[in-house]
Design a protein around this motif. Structure first.
Motif, PDB file in Angstrom:
ATOM      1  N   HIS A 125       0.845  -1.204   0.000  1.00 56.46           N
ATOM      2  CA  HIS A 125       0.000   0.000   0.000  1.00 56.46           C
ATOM      3  C   HIS A 125       0.875   1.247   0.000  1.00 56.46           C
ATOM      4  O   HIS A 125       0.584   2.225  -0.702  1.00 56.46           O
ATOM      5  N   HIS A 126       1.954   1.210   0.774  1.00 55.59           N
ATOM      6  CA  HIS A 126       2.888   2.335   0.800  1.00 55.59           C
ATOM      7  C   HIS A 126       3.564   2.506  -0.554  1.00 55.59           C
ATOM      8  O   HIS A 126       3.776   3.632  -1.024  1.00 55.59           O
ATOM      9  N   ALA A 127       3.900   1.396  -1.194  1.00 50.18           N
ATOM     10  CA  ALA A 127       4.529   1.457  -2.521  1.00 50.18           C
ATOM     11  C   ALA A 127       3.592   2.112  -3.533  1.00 50.18           C
ATOM     12  O   ALA A 127       4.029   2.914  -4.372  1.00 50.18           O
ATOM     13  N   ILE A 128       2.311   1.750  -3.468  1.00 44.52           N
ATOM     14  CA  ILE A 128       1.322   2.336  -4.378  1.00 44.52           C
ATOM     15  C   ILE A 128       1.208   3.833  -4.131  1.00 44.52           C
ATOM     16  O   ILE A 128       1.193   4.637  -5.076  1.00 44.52           O
ATOM     17  N   GLU A 129       1.131   4.226  -2.855  1.00 38.06           N
ATOM     18  CA  GLU A 129       1.029   5.647  -2.509  1.00 38.06           C
ATOM     19  C   GLU A 129       2.270   6.422  -2.952  1.00 38.06           C
ATOM     20  O   GLU A 129       2.184   7.607  -3.293  1.00 38.06           O
ATOM     21  N   SER A 130       3.420   5.751  -2.939  1.00 37.15           N
ATOM     22  CA  SER A 130       4.688   6.399  -3.312  1.00 37.15           C
ATOM     23  C   SER A 130       4.985   6.279  -4.799  1.00 37.15           C
ATOM     24  O   SER A 130       6.052   6.709  -5.254  1.00 37.15           O
ATOM     25  N   ASN A 131       4.056   5.664  -5.553  1.00 33.56           N
ATOM     26  CA  ASN A 131       4.242   5.451  -6.984  1.00 33.56           C
ATOM     27  C   ASN A 131       5.507   4.629  -7.260  1.00 33.56           C
ATOM     28  O   ASN A 131       6.247   4.876  -8.215  1.00 33.56           O
ATOM     29  N   LEU A 132       5.728   3.623  -6.404  1.00 36.49           N
ATOM     30  CA  LEU A 132       6.908   2.771  -6.542  1.00 36.49           C
ATOM     31  C   LEU A 132       6.522   1.289  -6.555  1.00 36.49           C
ATOM     32  O   LEU A 132       7.341   0.429  -6.195  1.00 36.49           O
ATOM     33  N   LEU A 133       5.306   0.994  -6.970  1.00 37.33           N
ATOM     34  CA  LEU A 133       4.852  -0.391  -6.958  1.00 37.33           C
ATOM     35  C   LEU A 133       5.673  -1.255  -7.912  1.00 37.33           C
ATOM     36  O   LEU A 133       6.090  -2.364  -7.554  1.00 37.33           O
ATOM     37  N   TYR A 134       5.915  -0.769  -9.110  1.00 40.89           N
ATOM     38  CA  TYR A 134       6.708  -1.551 -10.063  1.00 40.89           C
ATOM     39  C   TYR A 134       8.097  -1.828  -9.508  1.00 40.89           C
ATOM     40  O   TYR A 134       8.596  -2.964  -9.579  1.00 40.89           O
ATOM     41  N   GLU A 135       8.729  -0.796  -8.945  1.00 39.71           N
ATOM     42  CA  GLU A 135      10.083  -0.944  -8.416  1.00 39.71           C
ATOM     43  C   GLU A 135      10.131  -1.978  -7.290  1.00 39.71           C
ATOM     44  O   GLU A 135      11.068  -2.781  -7.211  1.00 39.71           O
ATOM     45  N   LEU A 136       9.109  -1.972  -6.427  1.00 39.92           N
ATOM     46  CA  LEU A 136       9.076  -2.955  -5.345  1.00 39.92           C
ATOM     47  C   LEU A 136       8.839  -4.353  -5.893  1.00 39.92           C
ATOM     48  O   LEU A 136       9.510  -5.311  -5.484  1.00 39.92           O
ATOM     49  N   ASP A 137       7.891  -4.490  -6.798  1.00 37.89           N
ATOM     50  CA  ASP A 137       7.569  -5.800  -7.369  1.00 37.89           C
ATOM     51  C   ASP A 137       8.780  -6.440  -8.049  1.00 37.89           C
ATOM     52  O   ASP A 137       9.112  -7.599  -7.787  1.00 37.89           O
ATOM     53  N   ILE A 138       9.442  -5.700  -8.916  1.00 36.56           N
ATOM     54  CA  ILE A 138      10.536  -6.291  -9.685  1.00 36.56           C
ATOM     55  C   ILE A 138      11.743  -6.565  -8.780  1.00 36.56           C
ATOM     56  O   ILE A 138      12.446  -7.576  -8.944  1.00 36.56           O
ATOM     57  N   SER A 139      11.962  -5.708  -7.783  1.00 36.17           N
ATOM     58  CA  SER A 139      13.053  -5.949  -6.835  1.00 36.17           C
ATOM     59  C   SER A 139      12.776  -7.175  -5.990  1.00 36.17           C
ATOM     60  O   SER A 139      13.677  -7.973  -5.699  1.00 36.17           O
ATOM     61  N   SER A 140      11.523  -7.341  -5.594  1.00 37.32           N
ATOM     62  CA  SER A 140      11.123  -8.501  -4.798  1.00 37.32           C
ATOM     63  C   SER A 140      11.289  -9.787  -5.597  1.00 37.32           C
ATOM     64  O   SER A 140      11.812 -10.793  -5.088  1.00 37.32           O
ATOM     65  N   ILE A 141      10.847  -9.781  -6.844  1.00 36.69           N
ATOM     66  CA  ILE A 141      10.981 -10.966  -7.699  1.00 36.69           C
ATOM     67  C   ILE A 141      12.453 -11.331  -7.875  1.00 36.69           C
ATOM     68  O   ILE A 141      12.846 -12.493  -7.723  1.00 36.69           O
ATOM     69  N   ASP A 142      13.262 -10.343  -8.189  1.00 33.94           N
ATOM     70  CA  ASP A 142      14.692 -10.570  -8.397  1.00 33.94           C
ATOM     71  C   ASP A 142      15.322 -11.185  -7.141  1.00 33.94           C
ATOM     72  O   ASP A 142      16.068 -12.178  -7.216  1.00 33.94           O
ATOM     73  N   ALA A 143      15.015 -10.617  -5.983  1.00 35.43           N
ATOM     74  CA  ALA A 143      15.591 -11.099  -4.729  1.00 35.43           C
ATOM     75  C   ALA A 143      15.115 -12.507  -4.395  1.00 35.43           C
ATOM     76  O   ALA A 143      15.892 -13.348  -3.920  1.00 35.43           O
ATOM     77  N   ALA A 144      13.844 -12.777  -4.633  1.00 31.34           N
ATOM     78  CA  ALA A 144      13.295 -14.103  -4.336  1.00 31.34           C
ATOM     79  C   ALA A 144      13.945 -15.175  -5.211  1.00 31.34           C
ATOM     80  O   ALA A 144      14.310 -16.253  -4.723  1.00 31.34           O
ATOM     81  N   VAL A 145      14.094 -14.881  -6.494  1.00 31.07           N
ATOM     82  CA  VAL A 145      14.727 -15.838  -7.417  1.00 31.07           C
ATOM     83  C   VAL A 145      16.172 -16.079  -7.010  1.00 31.07           C
ATOM     84  O   VAL A 145      16.649 -17.225  -6.974  1.00 31.07           O
ATOM     85  N   HIS A 146      16.870 -15.007  -6.686  1.00 28.92           N
ATOM     86  CA  HIS A 146      18.269 -15.135  -6.278  1.00 28.92           C
ATOM     87  C   HIS A 146      18.403 -16.010  -5.028  1.00 28.92           C
ATOM     88  O   HIS A 146      19.243 -16.922  -4.982  1.00 28.92           O
ATOM     89  N   SER A 147      17.566 -15.747  -4.015  1.00 24.69           N
ATOM     90  CA  SER A 147      17.616 -16.521  -2.770  1.00 24.69           C
ATOM     91  C   SER A 147      17.308 -17.988  -3.019  1.00 24.69           C
ATOM     92  O   SER A 147      17.982 -18.880  -2.488  1.00 24.69           O
ATOM     93  N   PHE A 148      16.296 -18.229  -3.834  1.00 26.64           N
ATOM     94  CA  PHE A 148      15.824 -19.597  -4.065  1.00 26.64           C
ATOM     95  C   PHE A 148      16.848 -20.424  -4.822  1.00 26.64           C
ATOM     96  O   PHE A 148      17.159 -21.557  -4.435  1.00 26.64           O
ATOM     97  N   LEU A 149      17.390 -19.859  -5.872  1.00 29.94           N
ATOM     98  CA  LEU A 149      18.293 -20.624  -6.722  1.00 29.94           C
ATOM     99  C   LEU A 149      19.704 -20.722  -6.162  1.00 29.94           C
ATOM    100  O   LEU A 149      20.512 -21.504  -6.648  1.00 29.94           O
ATOM    101  N   ASN A 150      19.994 -19.942  -5.119  1.00 31.48           N
ATOM    102  CA  ASN A 150      21.297 -20.009  -4.466  1.00 31.48           C
ATOM    103  C   ASN A 150      21.185 -20.553  -3.053  1.00 31.48           C
ATOM    104  O   ASN A 150      22.087 -20.379  -2.230  1.00 31.48           O
ATOM    105  N   ALA A 151      20.085 -21.240  -2.773  1.00 35.51           N
ATOM    106  CA  ALA A 151      19.838 -21.759  -1.431  1.00 35.51           C
ATOM    107  C   ALA A 151      20.747 -22.930  -1.105  1.00 35.51           C
ATOM    108  O   ALA A 151      21.172 -23.678  -1.995  1.00 35.51           O
ATOM    109  N   GLN A 152      21.028 -23.080   0.183  1.00 38.73           N
ATOM    110  CA  GLN A 152      21.774 -24.250   0.646  1.00 38.73           C
ATOM    111  C   GLN A 152      20.886 -25.490   0.620  1.00 38.73           C
ATOM    112  O   GLN A 152      21.352 -26.598   0.414  1.00 38.73           O
ATOM    113  N   ALA A 153      19.577 -25.284   0.855  1.00 42.62           N
ATOM    114  CA  ALA A 153      18.635 -26.404   0.803  1.00 42.62           C
ATOM    115  C   ALA A 153      18.515 -26.905  -0.633  1.00 42.62           C
ATOM    116  O   ALA A 153      18.708 -26.156  -1.599  1.00 42.62           O
ATOM    117  N   ASP A 154      18.187 -28.159  -0.778  1.00 43.02           N
ATOM    118  CA  ASP A 154      18.038 -28.755  -2.100  1.00 43.02           C
ATOM    119  C   ASP A 154      16.628 -28.487  -2.621  1.00 43.02           C
ATOM    120  O   ASP A 154      15.678 -29.150  -2.237  1.00 43.02           O
TER     121      ASP A 154
END
Length: 242
Positions: free
Chosen positions: A47-76
């Motif tokens: 909601h804060h991202a929408i109010e700040s007109n930064l929803l796209y920036e948050l979404d794409i940063s979140s996706i990038d970070a999630a993919v990075h964490s997942f594919l570089n995880a110690q867990a199998d």
């Protein structure tokens, strides 16, 4: 902290909740759930991202970070799907397709493993354009899910127009499923629809053994809920039965 700093400093992380195959009792994937110490409720951050007109920036940063964490995880987590969320307006952003292709190129293991969940809580104003973007991304190996099906007003439209690979049924249908013939009838209808068009249905929010058993009896193969597996840090994932 200014909201732009939260994005720039990546002052957020993800928990990962398993998606479970009720048929063979195996984990088939995980949904990345946004978390931040600055917000007790993740929805408040958006909601804060929408109010700040930064929803796209948050979404794409979140996706990038999630993919990075997942594919570089110690867990199998090899051969497991990763579900990440995005608002329709993010997908329609002129830079989104290029950024997603960039992410897939950096993390080639994500091809045919990464599932983009289209969030329900935003009206889609241009279905034609959304369909075009999705087709391009699917050609690059991205899979598509419609989130919280049955909750919003245009779920049926978006499911058809974006050629979804997954339909995630809203947790409303899980609550006391065993006790509601109407919910069971609706779930059965969705199961038949998915079978006809080679779509995978995922029932969210299953929290009771009796409802899990009924969902399985109705033909639901995939499910998500705290009883099946709670959200956790990716390195804490244990590939074991719930």
């Amino acid at each position: 902290m200014a909201f732009s700093h939260l994005i720039e400093q990546k002052a957020f992380y993800h928990d990962f909740q398993p998606i479970f195959d009720l048929t063979d009792e195996q984990t088939v994937g995980y949904e990345a759930l946004f978390r931040s110490g600055a917000y007790a409720n993740p929805e408040s951050a958006y909601h804060h991202a929408i109010e700040s007109n930064l929803l796209y920036e948050l979404d794409i940063s979140s996706i990038d970070a999630a993919v990075h964490s997942f594919l570089n995880a110690q867990a199998d987590v090899r051969n497991k799907k990763l579900f990440v969320n995005a608002y329709p307006s993010t997908i329609l952003h002129p830079e989104f397709t290029e950024r997603m292709i960039e992410i897939l190129n950096r993390f080639p293991a994500g091809r045919q493993s990464l599932v983009l969940e289209i969030i329900e809580s935003e009206e889609i104003k241009n279905f034609k354009r959304l369909g075009e973007v999705v087709r391009t991304l699917k050609q690059k190996g991205l899979l598509i899910a419609v989130d919280d099906f049955g909750k919003g007003g245009d779920n049926i439209n978006r499911t058809i127009e974006v050629d979804a690979d997954y339909i995630k049924l809203d947790r409303y249908f899980s609550i006391d499923l065993l006790l509601s013939e109407k919910k069971q009838a609706y779930v059965s209808f969705i199961v038949q629809y998915c079978a006809q068009f080679n779509i995978k249905a995922i029932l969210e929010g299953l929290e009771k053994e009796e409802d899990i058993k009924r969902a399985k009896g109705l033909g639901i193969h995939y499910a998500q809920g705290n009883l099946l597996g709670k959200p956790q840090q990716v390195d804490d994932i244990c590939e074991c039965d719930p």
